[in-house]
Design an enzyme around this catalytic site. Structure first.
Site, PDB file in Angstrom:
ATOM      1  N   LYS A 184       0.991  -1.567  -0.101  1.00 15.41           N
ATOM      2  CA  LYS A 184      -0.260  -0.297   0.143  1.00 15.41           C
ATOM      3  C   LYS A 184       0.915   1.934   0.127  1.00 15.41           C
ATOM      4  CE  LYS A 184      -3.978  -2.376  -0.080  1.00 15.41           C
ATOM      5  NZ  LYS A 184      -4.973  -3.074   0.595  1.00 15.41           N
TER       6      LYS A 184
HETATM    7  C1  LIG Z   1      -5.985  -3.896   0.675  1.00 14.25           C
HETATM    8  C2  LIG Z   1      -7.343  -3.953   1.199  1.00 14.25           C
HETATM    9  C3  LIG Z   1      -7.838  -4.705   2.018  1.00 14.25           C
HETATM   10  C4  LIG Z   1      -7.310  -5.409   3.151  1.00 14.25           C
HETATM   11  O1  LIG Z   1      -6.340  -4.441   4.144  1.00 14.25           O
HETATM   12  P1  LIG Z   1      -5.082  -5.929   5.304  1.00 14.25           P
HETATM   13  O2  LIG Z   1      -4.342  -5.050   5.392  1.00 14.25           O
HETATM   14  O3  LIG Z   1      -4.830  -6.452   3.629  1.00 14.25           O
HETATM   15  O4  LIG Z   1      -5.904  -6.565   5.538  1.00 14.25           O
HETATM   16  C5  LIG Z   1      -9.542  -4.134   2.263  1.00 14.25           C
HETATM   17  N1  LIG Z   1      -9.985  -3.459   0.978  1.00 14.25           N
HETATM   18  C6  LIG Z   1      -9.262  -2.970  -0.150  1.00 14.25           C
HETATM   19  C7  LIG Z   1      -9.827  -2.439  -0.945  1.00 14.25           C
HETATM   20  C8  LIG Z   1      -7.862  -2.997  -0.429  1.00 14.25           C
HETATM   21  O5  LIG Z   1      -7.117  -2.885  -1.222  1.00 14.25           O
END
Ligand SMILES: *Cc1c(COP(=O)(O)O)cnc(C)c1O
Length: 369
Positions: A184
């Protein structure tokens, strides 16, 4: 030969190392500590909200947000079909049912017109996902939510710092959720955050993430909660990332600029947009092959892989995945984007030379007949 360009890569600098080392040196390695407090405060300010609650990842942040919003077994929650599966799974964790909406053809975000048709007596909430860094069109969604008394949750896991009409995402609905997974825009390795202007929602999330304990009465548990806490080490990395956020965000737009420049002449690709009302943070620079382009999407991805370039397919729509598969649903825009979409490498340390090489390879694969 030997060239490999990954699709994503975290940018970990001296500051992240120093703050994490400080936790180890002082043995503040668990889920209490000064970095947790500082990261929450700074992240709330970053989003322009009053409260931020750190959690162990984005998925459980969504779960806690939904529970705090009062989502119960039997409720329906409208979510876009084009998203990461965590958005839908978190709804199921509450015993509720995700109901899938179609997306806009240009931003690939939930289409307001698709939402209203899905509202039933059981609908309690809508989750707007800001996909790949471009904000969803929040004003009409907010209007629908208010009219039907629905909670509006923003899944901003892919859009740290993105703006809708000058407001940071996460601050527009009732409650916003972020992820700090390794790929991210801002990362803590694994991590998440719930943001809101409501003290009552924030307090509920805080209780839920700490086993349900009453904050004013230690070891008194009025409800069943969870252990969804973030560690001080993760928060230390997050604080360092947040202090570097202006430069991390700036670089994403520079990279997008390189892609636009080097794909200007690509005739068979639909490029991402930035609406007049939006500031796109380009989590993943994503292209969609035009229908009828020479090679299918998977063949193009294989060709890219052969050239040492990692890519990702756009998310499979929720309504075609085994846990959510249902006959008779047709979401034509989502299905087309998902069938033809490719995420291209997007990360802080990528160079223009790499981007030029990616674009040249992609154009070659999509233009020849
Ligand atoms: C990455 C992501 C999540 C979940 O996040 P994690 O930290 O991997 O549990 C939820 N929604 C979207 C749209 C994502 O891209």
């Amino acid at each position: 030969m030997g060239k490999f360009i990954p699709v994503a890569l975290p940018s970990i600098g001296k500051k992240e190392q120093a703050y994490a080392a400080d936790c180890l040196k002082t043995s503040w390695i668990s889920s209490i500590g000064k970095y947790i407090d500082a990261f929450e405060k700074k992240f709330a300010a970053f989003c322009g909200v009053k409260h931020a609650v750190a959690c162990s990842n984005g998925t459980v942040s969504l779960h806690a947000a939904l529970l705090a919003a009062g989502i119960k077994p039997g409720d329906e929650v409208i979510v876009p079909a084009l998203t990461f599966i965590a958005t839908a799974n978190a709804v199921v964790y509450c015993g509720a049912k995700p109901v899938f909406a179609d997306c806009e053809p240009d931003t690939w975000n939930i289409a307001p017109a698709s939402i209203e048709k899905l509202i039933t007596k059981k609908t309690r909430a809508v989750i707007a996902v800001h996909l790949y860094g471009h904000p969803a069109d929040m004003a009409p969604i907010l209007r629908i939510a208010r009219k039907h008394k629905l909670i509006l949750i923003e899944d901003a896991a892919e859009a740290h710092g993105a703006e809708y009409r000058g407001k940071r995402v996460g601050s527009i609905g009732d409650i916003g959720v972020f992820s700090f997974f390794g790929n991210k825009i801002i990362t803590t390795g694994e991590g998440g955050m719930v943001v809101t202007n409501s003290a009552s929602l924030a307090n509920k999330v805080r209780m839920l993430k700490g086993q349900g304990m009453n904050p004013k009465r230690k070891y008194w548990f009025p409800i069943i909660g969870y252990n969804y806490r973030m560690t001080n080490i993760e928060a230390a990395i997050g604080l360092a990332q947040l202090e570097r956020a202006p430069s991390l965000l700036r670089k994403r737009r520079v990279i997008a600029g390189w892609y636009y420049k080097h794909l200007k002449k690509a005739r068979n690709l639909i490029l991402p947009v930035e609406k007049k009302w939006a500031r796109n943070v380009f989590w993943m620079f994503t292209v969609v092959l035009k229908d009828g382009s020479r090679a299918g999407r998977d063949k193009v991805m294989k060709g890219m892989h052969k050239a040492g370039i990692e890519t990702r397919p756009v998310f499979y729509p929720m309504h075609v995945l085994p846990p959510y598969r249902k006959k008779g649903i047709s979401l034509p825009v989502t299905e087309r984007v998902a069938r033809n979409g490719i995420n291209l490498p997007t990360y802080t340390d990528i160079t223009e030379k790499d981007v030029a090489y990616i674009c040249k390879t992609l154009v070659k694969l999509t233009e020849i007949r």
